[in-house]
Design an enzyme around this catalytic site. Structure first.
Site, PDB file in Angstrom:
ATOM      1  N   GLY A 212       2.738 -50.248  33.957  1.00  0.00           N
ATOM      2  CA  GLY A 212       0.858 -50.673  34.179  1.00  0.00           C
ATOM      3  C   GLY A 212       0.168 -52.196  34.419  1.00  0.00           C
ATOM      4  N   ASN A 213      -0.627 -52.334  34.779  1.00  0.00           N
ATOM      5  CA  ASN A 213      -1.102 -53.656  34.779  1.00  0.00           C
ATOM      6  C   ASN A 213      -1.986 -54.117  33.789  1.00  0.00           C
ATOM      7  OD1 ASN A 213      -3.629 -53.335  36.515  1.00  0.00           O
ATOM      8  ND2 ASN A 213      -2.307 -52.079  38.093  1.00  0.00           N
ATOM      9  N   HIS A 214      -2.883 -55.670  34.060  1.00  0.00           N
ATOM     10  CA  HIS A 214      -3.898 -55.991  32.960  1.00  0.00           C
ATOM     11  C   HIS A 214      -5.387 -55.442  33.820  1.00  0.00           C
ATOM     12  CE1 HIS A 214      -2.110 -57.692  30.517  1.00  0.00           C
ATOM     13  NE2 HIS A 214      -0.899 -58.065  30.916  1.00  0.00           N
ATOM     14  N   ALA A 280      -5.972 -51.384  41.499  1.00  0.00           N
ATOM     15  CA  ALA A 280      -5.033 -52.767  41.123  1.00  0.00           C
ATOM     16  C   ALA A 280      -3.292 -51.650  41.710  1.00  0.00           C
ATOM     17  CB  ALA A 280      -4.548 -53.009  40.369  1.00  0.00           C
TER      18      ALA A 280
END
Ligand code: CTP
Length: 403
Positions: A212-214, A280
């Protein structure tokens, strides 16, 4: 949330028996989240007290050009009051005040304020049935309407005289409903459908792990909220985030992976006027997703990745009349990279945020962006709240979709 929320409403009260209902009107407007100030004609004070209205509105009530009772008499500036208001409602509006307004008289603070006001004006007439249907009243009302004022029609029923007919001031609930509808109908994105993506995507490795990402989703949610305030019908396709949004005409479609986001966006895009892709999205995902939790083993582990589909680029390819907005998060050669993305993905606008800028990026409540338009115009902005950035993006779209 009401379209009146956060708006400044000036209520003008004139000398009619219906003036007592203006107290309910103040309460209703406050309940809708509006800030209310009241201006009265001197004789209206015989029907309802300024004390009641100032207590309910939590603001000073104005009724003359100066505060005569005050030792240091103070000038009540009608121009300032008129400019303060986002909306001016005159309820009840007597035949006398209507006639003064139509003729441009300014012998009391209320009518002088009306002449100075630049905001939309709503008039709720109140009088006896014969006065209401008198040709001079009808002519006055149509003249006031031709000046651009909105008339909230009087209602039928029992009148103060005991007679029954048309002339009663519209009930406060109906005045507020009239206002809300009129304002909503004039919102700049009324009738426009917008699909917005927000948040990260999670790409499964096995049943318990993911890549995943932030991304917090805050930017996309702020755009969805603002778009709804501006009258749009919004589909917010959201990746996993804890954010909630309760706004009129926003439906949230919750997805997890890039593929699910792709499918959801493509479902709505053909019927949309605008798409704003702020999510994102993962560029890569594990090629094989293990059906059972992967057990730890000796030595290193490698996960083979494959590309996800670029949602934004796919929309650019099938773009019909949609206004297509993408985001770019760059760390080097920002402008050049963003310009290349705009062209490659066939966008109308790209919103560039640089991770180098203080106050920009993931998780924060602020952002610092630069717009690059289809004709290569570069528009830099200061650090702003994500809500303000959302407004700037939507204002740019409003300026360009009907052009
Ligand atoms: N985007 C998308 N689908 C993807 C990847 C990105 O729709 N699979 C969209 C994002 O929502 C954003 C824009 O493309 O609006 C730019 O994303 P970004 O990650 O900055 O650029 P990429 O095109 O993926 O290129 P790179 O990561 O190499 O900078």
């Amino acid at each position: 949330m009401s379209v009146l929320s956060g708006k400044k409403v000036l209520l003008g009260v004139t000398a009619g028996i219906a003036a007592y209902k203006s107290t309910y009107l103040v309460r209703l407007l406050i309940k809708k989240g509006a800030e209310v100030k009241v201006v009265m004609t001197p004789s209206a004070k015989e029907f309802v007290t300024p004390l009641t209205l100032s207590t309910l509105s939590k603001n000073e009530v104005f009724s003359s050009f100066t505060n005569e009772d005050d030792d240091n008499a103070q000038w009540n500036n009608h121009v300032e009051l008129g400019l303060w208001a986002d909306f001016f409602i005159i309820a009840p509006a007597t035949a006398n005040t209507l006639s003064k307004m139509a003729q441009g008289q300014s012998d009391n603070l209320l009518v002088a304020t009306y002449l100075s006001a630049k905001c939309p004006v709503y008039i709720a007439p109140a009088m006896d049935l014969d006065m209401y249907k008198h040709p001079s009243t009808l002519e006055t009302l149509s003249k006031l309407e031709s000046f651009g004022n909105a008339i909230v029609p009087a209602e039928h029923g029992e009148l103060a005289s005991g007679l029954v007919g048309k002339g009663r001031m519209a009930e406060p609930e109906n005045i507020v409903a009239f206002l809300e509808k009129d304002i909503a109908d004039q919102l700049p994105l009324k009738g426009k459908k917008i699909v917005i993506t927000a948040g990260p995507t999670y790409e499964a490795i096995d049943p318990v792990r993911f890549i995943g990402n932030h991304s917090s989703g805050k930017m996309g949610y702020a755009i969805a909220e603002k778009a709804s305030e501006l009258g749009a019908e919004v589909v917010l396709v959201s990746g996993p985030t804890s954010l909630q949004l309760q706004a009129p005409n926003v439906s949230i479609v919750r997805v997890t992976s890039a593929q699910e986001m792709y499918d959801a966006v493509h479902l709505y895009y053909p019927h949309c006027h605008t798409a704003i892709l702020s999510a994102a999205v993962a560029d890569y995902r594990p090629k094989n997703v293990a059906s059972e939790k992967i057990k730890k083993k000796e030595g290193e582990m490698t996960i083979e990745l494959e590309k996800t589909q670029d949602i934004l680029a796919s929309l650019g390819k099938i773009k019909d009349k949609q206004f297509l907005v993408g985001f770019a998060l760059e760390t080097q050669n920002e402008l050049d990279n963003a310009k290349t993305k705009l062209e490659k993905k066939n966008l109308d606008l790209i919103v560039l945020n640089s991770l180098k800028d203080k106050g920009a990026g993931f998780g924060t409540d602020t952002n610092k962006v630069t717009f690059i338009t289809r004709n290569n115009k570069v528009i830099p902005f200061e650090v702003k709240s994500k809500k303000e950035v959302a407004y700037d993006i939507l204002q740019h779209i409003i300026d360009h979709i009907d052009a």
